[in-house]
Each structure stands twice: as structure tokens, then as C-alpha cells.
Design a protein around this motif. Structure first.
Motif, PDB file in Angstrom:
ATOM      1  N   CYS B  13     -94.437 -17.009 -30.859  1.00 38.73           N
ATOM      2  CA  CYS B  13     -94.275 -15.722 -31.500  1.00 38.73           C
ATOM      3  C   CYS B  13     -95.575 -15.325 -32.195  1.00 38.73           C
ATOM      4  N   PHE B  20     -90.925 -11.903 -38.322  1.00 45.28           N
ATOM      5  CA  PHE B  20     -90.272 -12.883 -37.433  1.00 45.28           C
ATOM      6  C   PHE B  20     -89.445 -13.886 -38.232  1.00 45.28           C
ATOM      7  N   THR B  21     -90.060 -14.365 -39.307  1.00 44.76           N
ATOM      8  CA  THR B  21     -89.363 -15.362 -40.121  1.00 44.76           C
ATOM      9  C   THR B  21     -88.031 -14.805 -40.640  1.00 44.76           C
ATOM     10  N   TYR B  24     -85.652 -14.935 -37.726  1.00 46.45           N
ATOM     11  CA  TYR B  24     -85.586 -16.186 -36.965  1.00 46.45           C
ATOM     12  C   TYR B  24     -84.167 -16.779 -36.914  1.00 46.45           C
ATOM     13  N   PHE B  55     -88.554 -21.394 -31.334  1.00 45.05           N
ATOM     14  CA  PHE B  55     -89.530 -20.342 -31.621  1.00 45.05           C
ATOM     15  C   PHE B  55     -90.632 -20.912 -32.490  1.00 45.05           C
TER      16      PHE B  55
END
Lengths: 169, 1224
Positions: B13, B20-21, B24, B55
């Protein structure tokens, strides 16, 4: 090819048993006798389906380090006077150490013990051995002087068995 | 390349990391929720898979270098995350970042990427002057995805719980999954192609199996990572098969260079290691090309095992394990790899236990118990191996291990290496077990027994009794080695039994030998001797061995304790022969019994004693029909042979060629019922022998063996037990089957008298045979039979009578004269001396007088005071012969009672008489019928009148010469009767003639008289009937009433004698008798109108006439015979009781009871009176009472019917007859 060939009666006593080399005879007798456990187990497992199923698979018999013992299963239907039909039962050589065996509908069992180190032996060869054995056995049964249940003392049968043994060596 | 189990395929990623975190967690959760269909190359079936991914943050250094085909860390997908919604910002930074990312990817050849634009309402609100959101996405699409617009997705408000965000999530996830799968398919396909190419090069020199192994294993890892265990397993199986093929080819001489490293001597035999998902240690060895065959196989199997357990197929693990172990042993042998002796045993043992532990670890107890059949093979194998290790290391020997053994043990233990860290803390690890087992004799025993017991129990649980017994037997061998025969015995016994039962002779012999040793150690003398005897007679053993065991018996035979053994092992009862063959003897007689016994010993045996025990069973009397005397059964042999030979089934396996069972097995009989399928009614029932194959086995009996015959004299009953003894050793046959028996009988003396011919005829002398079966009585000199004489049957004796004496078997012993003395009352026959159980026969002539007919009942008393019953005469229904039972009373010397014997005589003739009249002449005809089967001569037929005072002359018309009367034919004799004045009322006549059988030699003396007496009566009444047409008519006409006049006329005065017989009554000084008449028309020619019967009173005077008139109607025209008119004596009821002294005579008189006519009579008499047409003295009052009056017919000749046979002309009513003729 084969190191021991046995024909076993319905009541589990040997009708015929022969082995090479002779000095190991006792061991083969023990082996064949013990393999009857598995034969019986398999027969009773497939027994119910026997009527309509034409091919039966006996599967792995009592394996040992040194010998493969092949059981196969055969159905013989007796018609009058002694007309014998036979159907070959699938014998799958998945495993390296198996005994080959045949069980006829008269509950006569054929057991062939093959040396495990003999790796070139194919399933087809084993099957053809059984077929030969069975044909010869049928001849014995057709002999009017043979009493079913007696030990087989036919010379023809004996020589056929010898031929199968000689092929091996 | 390092890979951990449980890894997931990586997805890199890039972009906004914080964004994103935040997403996630939900991403990782949502991704595997729905399955995707994975279509695969090479025709493999598509399957649904749940995708998961790991990921990770994008890092350039993590990207695979060019040419590195490592799949495990290969990022299958790159995602760029951005939440940019500002064109400015996009242009300023995001676009550049994306471009950089893209170029890096392109540099590394990664084409699987995705740009995610995350939109949120919150951000939009903050910046009002933004462009429509689509523009950013459009820009990105425009900039990066020139042809693949689907590479950019929008995720709106991912953190909100709204349907819109849910929808965008869903479409995003679908896209993500599709792309991931596409990437998998593409990359794996490429990898597989490379791998195949590598495999095709395997024939080239320098190809390394280990390298290839690593490549294919990587594929397997990826499949495992994708949770595709099946596919992963296939990779390993392919490797397995490839390797196996190489080994086989190597064995066939076609060696590959790389295989050399696998042929290195085995240095370590620590067994399989299945507790780790990946045995990195072994893997590294393989990677380095340093693994030997066991290492490779171990590693391969551990991987297969792991995958199979993931696949929930633990039972396949056990099966494969067993196969692997066998296979490895074979392959090492084939490749001629040098292995320290026992090392493989250690390896196999450890491996078996390791597999079992692994399986136990993943299954619960119930599952394990239900699947014993899968694990028991491993248990057995481990047991076997431990046993061979024990033997190898001297742990089984009685004295314990030698120093050499100890050295070997140390070497073996050294090869095990250090215990693995996984099992250090477990108490029951295979490693510890083996270490412990090899450390001391006791520990070994403990572990060995434990394993054996476990295996045996499992076998027993799944019904593999033979296998279980085989382990038991090897356990017994172990105990024997340990010098512990007590514990060995049970196992040996169990095995022996089963071998005997199934008829495996070699096993029987072998086990029996072990048994003998065991029993010898246990000092079970009797059992030991028994086993020795069996072995001495065992054809499977060599002559020397047999002699050895025979010697054992002989040694014991010379020592004091007497031992009784079963004879079956020692000798075989082949045949028994009785002499006499019937096997039936009387008390005191000798019965020879010849036994034929076949000795089964290898050498000649001197038998010192032979004894037979007999079982006595008392059978009382009658069942055998002893009375018959002659009809004794012959051939008592159970097989029904007439020659008294009993053959015993030669089967019993003693003779032995090839058949094991030495003791004849007991019969196992079961009831069998055959029921018809439809209604389950019993069709047949019987007994089935289940072990027929053992009992009825045939054997080659041509083997040389000693056969000897013994003659034993026996004097009492039944032998079920026989004993042979050699010195102190006795051989006992506990029972003999089939049961052999003979009979000893004791018989009472018996006298029978039988006619020589079929029937005895009365009137002529005939011979009867006296048979005396002496039984236990011996006839002494002076003994005599005393026959009471009777007048009706004299015994015609002659002095020259002789008797024959026969022995019990029917041989003629002698012939003696017999003296017969006759006094007035007694005939005494003195018998010749005869020994017991002999038969004395002689013949005497007797004559039975024919009693005069008709027989008169008489009761006589015999000379001995006994009431003699009158000979009863019965007419036999079939032959018509009258027979006379003649009883003879005989006093026998052996009994104080008289013997009463009945002889039946038949009267050969039957006589009838009749009177024939011709005008005034009268003739008497006597018909003599021969009812016997014999032809007779007949002479001198004479008719006499018994009252000579009455002057009647009888003129004979008969031939004077001798006549022959053949069987069943008649002779007629005729006399004319003439009288002078008037006929007597009654004439007593006697017919007599002499007859003799045609066959009689001395015709003159042989003629015997036959007498027949009869009585002729005079006519008492004459009966005349007249039919008169109705008045004014000439003839009778059909349908018209006619008068029938019957006149009954008394013909004779009553004589004095007759008056008594006739019932007469005095009425007004006139004697009358009552008669009853009856008009019967049997041919239905006449209809009797009114009364047809009636009673009239007749005056007892000559010419008294009584007329009766009645009306009859002819039914037909023509000459009609008169209706029959019958007259009976009418006996009033009062007289009835008086003249019925004897019911017999009542019946014989053919009395007709009026019981059923009584009521009719009443009515009839009434009607008669009213009409007044007949004179009738009715006695209605008398008739009413019981008992009823009787009717008695007149004897022949007493009534003369004048109108017998008369006819009367009857005319039809009119003459015009209509005849209908139909013509068709």
C-alpha cells in the motif's frame, strides 16, 4: 513374480498354498493366514453392495516390509452344472506394500504375495496373474473327480502356479 | 526465502498511510468475507476461494528484483490510497507521488495496481470551492489509467454507516478481489510454467533435484498461503512420485548423479518430526544438497502430514506413514545405503510413535477408538521394531545384554542425537521411550508389553483376531526367551486353537513345537506327552524330529507315573469288525471283535496292553420285537453294513498330509430350519454341521504306516472307550464316533405253533409246526410238553416223529426222535435235550372236526377245568369262509402256567338247500360250495331223514362216482321227495358226504365226512290274490280303481311241536294266530289306495281262510304283474321279552322291529275299521305300549304264493293315442 500363491477355502483353510523359497514357507503361511483378517474385513464391508456392484475394490491388505500381498475380489456365479462366471474386481496398486488377493463368490480367496523389492510389477500383471489363477482354479472345479473343499492336487494347477513363480525369478 | 506458516499473500500500500491505517481493520475483515470463483489454467476445475491478504506499506526495497522468481514475498497487488479532493493539492503533490509510484512499479515490472480515492463529506464541507469530485477521479483516470479505467476506484465515506458507503465498500472489495485473483492467476501461471521448464531439464546433467524441490515447494507454500491445501499437497505428492521414480530407476541401473548425495550413509535416525509445520533444519539440508534419503523422506512426509491434517484427513496420514516407512526401508536397501544395524529399526520405531502422537494430538479419544483399524498397523510395526531392537541389543536374552550388546546400544542411541526442543518437556515422547526401552531389560519389557498389549487390543477391537493372535504368539516367544513359560502358555494355546480350528497345518506344527517346549519347562508332563505324541505323528516334521518326540514318550513310558493321553495322536482306529456280523449275541455266546488300528508313530511301537471299556446300557425288552425270534436285525454296524464291519472316518487329520488339526474337532452341530419365504411355514428342518470341512476331509492314505489287528474277546456290552498302553503311557480314545454297539440278549423260552400251509382247513388232518426257542432254558431229558386234548381237535400222532435242533444262527445241530404219548385227556410230547438259545422244531398232525351246521352254541369245560370258549364262527367278509378258533392249552416244562395257543381252522364248504317243486313233485336240492383254495374229491353224497318214523322216500339223482370240487366252485345234489300219506309239517334232513383233498396220496383213508343238517317245513298258508276290474268293466283300465282280493288260507293242522312255536291266542274258544300282510309294489305299476298293510287273526284250523280286500290302481297299460304280497308272523309285544334271552339270537333271527312303523299302524288300523272292508282284530291299545310287537318271517316253504308271477291285462283309458312326431 510371485513368491507365494494361496487358494483359501470359504472356511479359511488353505486349499492350496505354495511358496518360494521353500525355507520361508512357514513365514508365508503366517503372512497369508494373517492377511485373511483384512480380506474378511473387506468382504464384509463390501458384502452388501456385492449383488449389484460388479467390481469391488479390496484395497490395501496387511502390508509388510518385505512382501506385497495382493488380495483381489472375484465373484463367481455357479450355474448348473459347473459353469463359472467371473468378474474381476478392481485392484488398485496405490500402495507399495500390498498383498494381492481374490475372493470368489464361493468365498474362495486367492492370495498372491509378491516380493516388495520387485518394483517393476504393474497392476495389470497382477490382475492377469489372478485371471490365470482363476481360470485354472475353474478347471479344477470342473473336474468331476474333484470334491469341492478338498485340497487341490491338480498337476495342471500346480504347473500353472509354478509358471507364475518362475516368471518372478 | 523465509516463510512462516500462516502468512498471507502481501499487498503493498502506497500513498496516504494514515488514511490506509484508518481503513486497514475493516479492510482486512471484509476481504475474506465473500468467496470468489477462481478460474484456473490447464483445465483445472474452478473453485471458490476466500481471499485474504497481508497489507504492508510500500517500500521500494521490498519489491522483487528482476529475475527473482520468489513467489512468497511477491506483492501480488499495489494499492495507492488518497483522499485528495483538491485539484490544487492533487496537482501540487499527489500527482507527482503517484507518478513516482507508478514508475517504480513499472521498473519492477509490476502491472497489478489500484488507485483508491477515498471521499468524505466532512472534507467536502470544509472546502467549498472545490471542483466537482468527479473531476479528481477523472483526472487520475485520465493521467494514469489510460485504458484501464477500472484501476481507479472511489470509496466514499468508508467510516460511516450508510448504505452509500456500504455500496462503495462492496464495489471496492469486488474490484480488489478480482484484481488479486487476476494477479494470482497470472503470476502463479508464469511460475508454474517456469517450474515445468525446469522439470523438463531433469535429464540434463547438472540438474539438481534439491533445487527443483525448492522451486516446487514454493508453489506449494503459495497454495498453502492461499489456503489451497489440496493444491499444496499435490505439489508434494508430485515431488514424492518424482523422487520415487528416480529411486526405482536407480535400482534398475539408471542412475542420476544427483541421487548420489541421497545415498550417503545414514548417520542420524531421529525419526520423523511432525510437530513443526516446517522442519527448517531438514529443509536447509535439502537446500544445501546435503540431505540423505531419510532426511528428504522425513521432510516430505512432515509437510504432507501437515497438509493432510489441515485437510482433516488424519487417517490418511497413518496409512501413508506406514507405507512411507516400508518404502524407506525398501529404498535404502535398493540404493544400498549403509545403515548401522538397528538404526532403521530405531528410525521406524520413533517415526511410528511420532505419527501416532501427532494423530492423537489432533483427534479426540472417541475418534481414535473408532479408527483403530488405521492406527493399528503403526502400533504393530512399532512393536515389531522394538522387538527386533530388543533382540539385537540383548535385552531379551535371559542373561541380559553382553558388553557387545551394550556397545551396540550406545551406538544406536548416539544416532538419535539430542532430543528435540518440542518434546523435551513431554514425558511420553518417542525419543524418551526408545531411550528408556533400550536402557534396561526391565524397561524394555515394560515398553514392549505395553505396545504389544495395545496392538493386540486394537486388533481384537476391530475383529482381526488372527493378527491379534500373531502378536500374542510373538509375545509368547518373547516370554519363552525370557524363561517365563507360564505367561507364554496362554498365548500359545490361543494361537494353536485358532490354527487347529482353521486347519493351517504348518502353523499348527510350528506352534505345537513351541508349546511342547513350554510345557516341558512347565513340567506339565501329561500335556507335554500329549503334544509330543501329536508331534511324533505329525507329517510336517522331519523323521528325526518325529523320532525325537517319540523318544520323549518312550522315556516317560519307563517311569512310574501312569499317564493317560488321547489316542488320536498316537494311533487311529480304522476299522472294527464283529463276528458274527450281526453283532447280536445271546448271553453266554462269544462275540469276536477285530480292531484295526493304524499307528501314527514314525517307528514300530510295541504295545503292551490293549483294553477296551464298554458302556453297558440296559434295554428292556420289547422294542426289538424279540417275540419274532427270527426277525432279528442283522448288521448292527452304524453304517448299516451287513458284514459287521465298522469303518471309521479316516479323516482325522492325523494322517496328516498338509492338514494341521491333530485332534479331531468336536462336531459343531446347529439346528437348521428351512422356512418357505411366503408364509414362513416350515419346509424342512435338519441339523447342519458347521465344521464339516474339518471332519470330512480326505487324506492321502498311501503313507506307510503300521497297521495291526488285534483280536479281543468281549463278553459284555458296548465299547466307547479303548486304551492302548505303551509302558506307563496309556493312550485313550475317549469316545468312538460313529457309535459302535453290539447287543447281548437274554430270551425267555418260547413256544409257537404255526400251520405249515397258509390256512388250516377244518375237517382234514394237517400238519402244524411246533417251534420252541429255548432261550435261557436248557431242555433236559424228560421234559415234556403236555397238551390238553379236546374232542374237537384231536392230535393225530405217529410214533416216528422227529425233531430238529437248530443253533441260534440257524445251523442244524441235530435231529432227535420225539415220542408222543397220548392219554385220554393229555397228549404228552417228550422233548429231546436241547442246549439254551437253540431252536427245537417238530411237526404234528392235527385234525379239527367240522361241527355240524348250523352251529349250536355250546360251552364246554376243558379237562383242566378251564372254561372253554366255544369256537367262534365268523364269516369272513372277504373269503366267505367260516373259521373256527381252536385254543390249545399246553403245559411247558419251563413255566408253571399253561400256554394257551390259538389255531384258526377254516371250514372248506358251505352248504345251501332249496326245495324245487314241479306240479305235485317236490325235489330237494343241496348246493355244496367249496370256499377254500384247495380242490377236493367228493364221494357219497347222502341225504337222510333224521326222523325215520315219517315215511318219506328220498330218491337220489346223483352220480355214484367220485366228483371233484374245484376251489371256489359248487356241486349240486338233487333228491326227489316222495311221501306216502301226507307230508309231515316239518322234515329234519341231514346231508352228508365224504371229501378228501385232491392232493391226498392215500385217497381211501383220507376221506373225511362233511355233514349239513337242515329242516324242511310244510306249507302252512297259501296266499291267493285276485285283481278284479271295477264293476261293469271287462278289463282293468289305467287310472281306474280295481279291487285286490287277497285270500289267506291255512293249509295244515297245527302239529304239537309247531303249536309251541307259533303264537296263538284263544279268543272265544277259537285258537287264532296273528299274521301281518303287506302289499308292496316295487315296480311302481300299481298305486295302492288306502291301507297296504294290516294284521289279521287266523284261526288255527285247516282250510281257514281270511280274505282281505283293498283297492289298487294300475298306472300303466299292458300285462302288469301282480303287486307283491308278503305275510309275516305277527308277535305281540307281550311275548317279546320272554323270547329274547340272547341278543345274538335276536339278531340272527332277522327280527324286524315295528318300532318305526308303530304310528303308521295306528292310523292304518283306524282307517281299516272305519271302512269296515277287512276283518281285523286290531290291537291298537297293545301296540301303543312299549316294547313294540315284532314281525317274524316264515321260513322258506311255509307260505305258498299262488299268484306268484301272475299278470293281469290293463287297458288304457282311451285308445286314441297321440304320438307326436317332430321332423326336422
Amino acid at each position: 513374480m510371485a513368491v507365494c500363491i494361496a487358494v483359501i477355502a470359504k472356511e479359511n483353510y488353505p486349499l492350496y498354498i505354495r511358496s518360494v523359497p521353500v525355507q520361508n514357507e512357514l513365514k508365508f503361511h503366517y503372512t497369508v493366514h494373517t492377511s485373511l483378517d483384512v480380506v474378511e474385513e473387506k468382504i464384509s464391508a463390501v458384502g452388501k453392495a456385492m449383488a449389484d456392484q460388479r467390481e469391488l475394490y479390496l484395497g490395501l491388505l496387511y502390508p509388510t516390509e518385505d512382501y506385497k500381498v495382493y488380495p483381489s475380489h472375484m465373484i463367481i456365479v455357479y450355474y448348473t452344472p459347473v459353469c463359472i462366471f467371473f468378474l474381476l474386481i478392481e485392484n488398485i496398486l496405490l500402495y507399495r506394500h500390498t498383498r494381492y488377493g481374490y475372493v470368489t463368490n464361493s468365498k474362495v480367496k486367492f492370495v498372491i504375495v509378491v516380493d516388495s523389492s520387485n518394483t517393476s510389477l504393474r497392476d495389470n500383471e497382477i490382475r492377469s496373474m489372478f485371471r490365470k489363477l482363476h481360470n485354472s482354479f475353474t478347471d479344477v472345479m470342473c473336474n468331476p473327480f474333484y470334491n469341492p473343499g478338498d485340497t487341490i492336487q491338480s498337476k495342471a494347477f500346480d504347473s500353472m502356479v509354478s509358471a507364475m513363480m518362475v516368471q518372478a525369478s | 526465502v523465509s516463510w512462516r506458516a500462516g502468512s498471507l499473500p502481501p499487498v503493498m500500500c502506497a500513498g496516504d498511510q494514515s488514511l490506509f491505517t484508518s481503513l486497514y481493520t475493516s479492510l482486512a475483515q471484509q476481504l475474506p468475507k465473500e468467496p470468489m470463483e477462481w478460474r484456473r489454467s490447464y483445465g483445472r476445475a474452478p473453485k471458490m476461494i476466500h481471499l485474504e491478504a497481508n497489507f504492508v506499506q510500500f517500500k521500494e526495497e521490498l519489491l522483487p528484483k528482476d529475475g527473482n522468481r520468489a513467489l512468497l514475498t511477491f506483492p501480488f497487488l499495489h494499492i495507492y490510497w488518497t483522499d485528495c479532493c483538491d485539484t490544487e493539492m492533487y496537482k501540487a503533490s499527489v500527482k507527482d507521488d503517484m507518478l513516482r509510484w507508478q514508475s517504480t512499479l513499472r521498473l519492477h515490472g509490476s502491472v497489478d495496481w489500484l488507485i483508491v480515492v477515498v471521499e468524505s463529506e466532512a472534507k467536502k464541507k470544509n472546502k467549498t470551492n472545490i471542483l466537482p469530485r468527479t473531476s479528481i477521479v477523472d483526472k487520475i483516470r485520465n493521467d494514469f489509467c489510460n485504458k484501464q479505467s477500472d484501476r481507479c476506484v472511489v470509496l466514499s465515506d468508508p467510516l460511516k454507516e450508510s448504505s452509500r458507503s456500504q455500496d462503495s465498500w462492496n464495489s471496492f472489495l469486488t474490484k480488489l478481489r478480482t484484481l488479486l485473483l487476476m494477479s494470482f492467476t497470472k503470476n502463479l501461471g508464469r511460475f508454474e510454467d517456469d517450474m515445468r521448464t525446469l522439470r523438463e531439464k531433469r535429464t540434463e546433467p547438472g540438474w539438481s533435484f534439491c533445487d527443483y524441490f525448492m522451486v516446487q515447494e514454493e508453489l506449494a507454500f503459495v497454495f498453502e498461503m492461499l489456503q489451497q491445501f489440496e493444491d499444496a499437497l499435490v505439489q508434494y505428492d508430485e515431488l514424492d512420485a518424482l523422487f520415487t521414480q528416480y529411486v526405482l530407476n536407480f535400482g534398475a541401473g539408471d542412475g542420476a548423479n544427483w541421487l548420489g548425495s541421497f545415498c550417503a550413509p545414514v548417520k542420524r535416525w531421529s525419526g520423523l518430526l511432525l510437530r513443526r509445520p516446517i522442519d527448517m533444519e531438514k529443509r536447509e539440508l535439502i537446500q544445501r544438497g546435503e540431505a540423505n534419503l531419510l532426511d528428504l523422506r522425513s521432510y516430505l512426509f512432515s509437510r504432507q502430514c501437515t497438509l493432510l491434517i489441515f485437510l482433516q484427513r488424519p487417517w490418511e496420514v497413518t496409512q501413508r506413514a506406514l507405507e512411507l516407512l516400508h518404502n524407506c526401508v525398501q529404498e535404502l536397501r535398493l540404493l544400498e545405503v549403509s545403515v548401522v544395524q538397528g538404526a532403521l529399526d530405531c528410525w521406524v520405531f520413533l517415526s511410528c510413535l511420532e505419527v501416532l502422537h501427532r494423530i492423537e494430538g489432533c483427534c479426540d479419544r472417541a475418534q481414535l477408538e473408532a479408527n483403530c483399524s488405521h492406527t493399528v498397523g503403526l502400533w504393530t510395526y512399532a512393536t515389531e521394531k522394538l522387538k527386533s531392537l530388543g533382540y539385537l541389543c540383548g535385552l531379551v536374552a535371559e542373561k541380559g545384554p553382553t558388553s557387545e550388546d551394550l556397545n551396540r546400544t550406545v551406538d544406536l542411541l548416539a544416532g538419535l542425537g539430542e532430543e528435540r526442543p518440542e518434546t523435551v518437556n513431554s514425558l511420553q515422547s518417542p525419543y524418551k521411550k526408545l531411550n528408556e526401552a533400550l536402557s534396561s531389560v526391565e524397561a524394555f519389557e515394560k515398553h514392549y508389553l505395553e505396545l504389544s498389549q495395545a496392538a493386540m487390543e486394537m486388533y481384537r477391537a476391530i475383529g482381526r483376531m488372527r493378527s491379534s493372535r500373531l502378536i500374542g504368539k510373538s509375545l509368547a516367544e518373547f516370554y519363552m526367551k525370557k524363561g517365563d513359560p507360564e505367561r507364554a502358555e496362554g498365548f500359545l494355546d490361543d494361537s494353536l486353537r485358532s490354527y487347529v480350528a482353521e486347519g493351517w497345518s504348518l502353523q499348527v506344527t510350528h506352534t505345537r513345537k513351541q508349546m511342547a517346549e513350554c510345557q516341558k519347562l512347565l513340567q506339565q508332563t501329561e500335556d507335554y506327552l500329549q503334544t509330543s505324541a501329536l508331534l511324533a505323528g505329525d507329517a510336517n516334521l522331519t523323521e528325526e524330529e518325529r523320532k525325537h518326540f517319540y523318544q520323549v514318550i518312550l522315556t516317560f513310558a519307563s517311569q512310574p507315573p501312569t499317564v493317560a493321553l488321547s489316542m488320536a495322536a498316537f494311533a487311529q482306529l480304522r476299522q472294527m469288525q464283529f463276528s458274527p456280523p450281526g453283532a447280536v449275541v445271546h448271553v453266554g455266546a462269544a462275540l469276536q471283535l477285530e480292531l484295526r488300528v493304524r499307528c501314527l508313530m514314525p517307528v514300530a511301537v510295541q504295545v503292551e496292553q490293549l483294553a477296551a471299556t464298554l458302556h453297558f446300557s440296559l434295554e428292556q425288552g420289547g422294542a426289538r420285537g424279540r417275540a419274532g425270534g427270527t426277525q432279528r436285525r442283522t448288521g448292527q454296524g452304524p453304517q448299516g453294513q451287513g458284514d459287521g464291519v465298522v469303518l471309521f472316518p479316516q479323516g482325522s487329520p492325523l494322517a496328516g498330509a498338509g492338514m494341521g488339526a491333530s485332534l479331531p474337532p468336536a462336531l459343531e452341530l446347529y439346528e437348521m430350519q428351512d422356512r418357505s419365504p411366503s408364509d414362513s411355514s416350515l419346509n424342512s428342518t435338519g441339523v447342519v454341521c458347521k465344521n464339516m470341512h474339518l471332519l470330512l476331509r480326505r487324506h492321502d492314505s498311501s503313507r506307510s504306516s503300521v497297521t495291526f489287528s488285534l483280536l479281543v474277546g468281549l463278553s459284555s456290552d458296548l465299547p466307547p472307550l479303548s486304551t492302548l498302553s505303551v509302558g506307563r503311557v496309556q493312550f485313550v480314545q475317549s469316545h468312538i464316533y460313529p457309535v459302535v454297539q453290539y447287543e447281548v440278549y437274554s430270551q425267555e423260552p418260547q413256544l409257537t405253533i404255526e400251520p405249515l400251509s397258509d390256512n388250516l382247513l377244518a375237517g382234514i388232518p394237517q400238519k402244524v409246526k411246533f417251534t420252541i426257542a429255548t432261550g435261557h432254558y436248557s431242555v433236559k431229558k424228560g421234559d415234556a410238553l403236555q397238551l390238553s386234548n379236546t374232542d374237537s381237535m384231536p392230535i393225530l400222532h405217529s410214533s416216528c416223529c422227529s425233531a430238529t435242533i437248530l443253533s441260534s444262527t440257524g445251523e442244524l445241530v441235530g435231529e432227535r426222535a420225539l415220542s408222543v404219548q397220548s392219554s385220554e385227556k393229555v397228549t404228552s410230547i417228550s422233548l429231546p435235550p436241547t442246549p439254551p438259545y437253540h431252536t427245537l422244531e417238530f411237526q404234528l398232525e392235527v385234525l379239527c372236526h367240522i361241527p355240524p351246521t348250523p352251529f349250536k352254541p355250546d360251552i364246554e369245560r376243558l379237562t383242566n377245568g378251564e372254561v372253554r370258549h366255544r369256537p367262534k364262527n365268523h364269516s369272513q367278509a372277504d373269503s366267505g369262509m367260516i373259521h373256527i378258533d381252536q385254543k390249545v392249552s399246553i403245559d411247558c416244562p419251563w413255566s408253571i402256567y399253561s400256554t394257551l395257543i390259538s389255531l384258526t381252522f377254516y371250514v372248506p364248504f358251505k352248504a345251501k338247500h332249496s326245495i324245487l317243486s314241479a306240479g305235485k313233485r317236490k325235489y330237494i336240492q343241496v348246493c355244496l360250495q367249496n370256499v377254500s383254495d384247495t380242490n377236493f374229491h367228493l364221494v357219497d353224497p347222502v341225504l337222510t331223514e333224521r326222523q325215520p318214523t315219517i315215511p318219506v322216500e328220498l330218491l337220489s339223482f346223483n352220480a355214484k362216482t367220485q366228483q371233484t370240487v374245484c376251489s371256489q366252485q359248487s356241486v349240486f345234489c338233487l333228491w326227489e321227495m316222495r311221501w306216502v300219506k301226507h307230508l309231515p309239517l316239518c322234515l329234519q334232513c341231514a346231508f352228508s358226504a365224504s371229501f378228501a383233498p385232491v392232493s391226498a396220496s392215500d385217497a381211501h383213508t383220507a376221506f373225511k365226512p362233511y355233514r349239513y343238517e337242515f329242516q324242511l317245513d310244510r306249507t302252512l298258508y297259501s296266499l291267493k290274490a285276485e285283481i278284479l276290474p271295477s264293476s261293469g268293466d271287462q278289463h282293468c283300465r289305467t287310472g281306474a280303481l280295481c279291487g285286490l282280493e287277497v285270500s289267506i288260507t291255512r293249509q295244515a293242522e297245527p302239529s304239537e311241536t309247531e303249536g309251541e312255536e307259533e303264537e296263538s291266542t284263544e279268543i272265544e274258544g277259537l285258537r287264532t294266530t296273528k299274521l301281518m300282510y303287506e302289499v308292496v309294489d316295487n315296480s311302481s305299476n300299481w298305486a295302492v289306495c288306502g291301507k297296504s298293510t294290516g294284521v289279521v287273526s287266523m284261526p288255527v284250523a285247516a282250510s281257514a281262510t281270511h280274505r282281505v280286500q283293498m283297492e289298487v290302481m294300475p298306472l300303466f297299460a299292458g300285462h302288469l304283474p301282480f303287486p307283491n304280497i308278503k305275510v309275516f308272523k305277527y308277535l305281540p309285544h307281550s311275548a317279546v321279552p320272554a323270547i329274547q334271552p340272547d341278543t345274538d339270537s335276536c339278531l340272527e333271527n332277522d327280527t324286524m322291529s315295528l318300532l318305526d312303523k308303530g304310528l303308521d299302524d295306528q292310523g292304518d288300523t283306524a282307517s281299516i275299521r272305519s271302512r269296515g272292508s277287512i276283518h281285523s282284530v286290531g290291537s291298537g291299545e297293545q301296540q301303543r305300549g312299549l316294547p313294540m310287537p315284532r314281525l317274524e318271517p316264515f321260513s322258506p316253504g311255509q307260505v305258498f304264493y299262488w299268484s306268484q308271477g301272475r299278470q293281469v291285462l290293463v287297458l288304457p283309458v282311451t285308445d286314441d293315442h297321440v304320438m307326436e312326431v317332430n321332423v326336422t
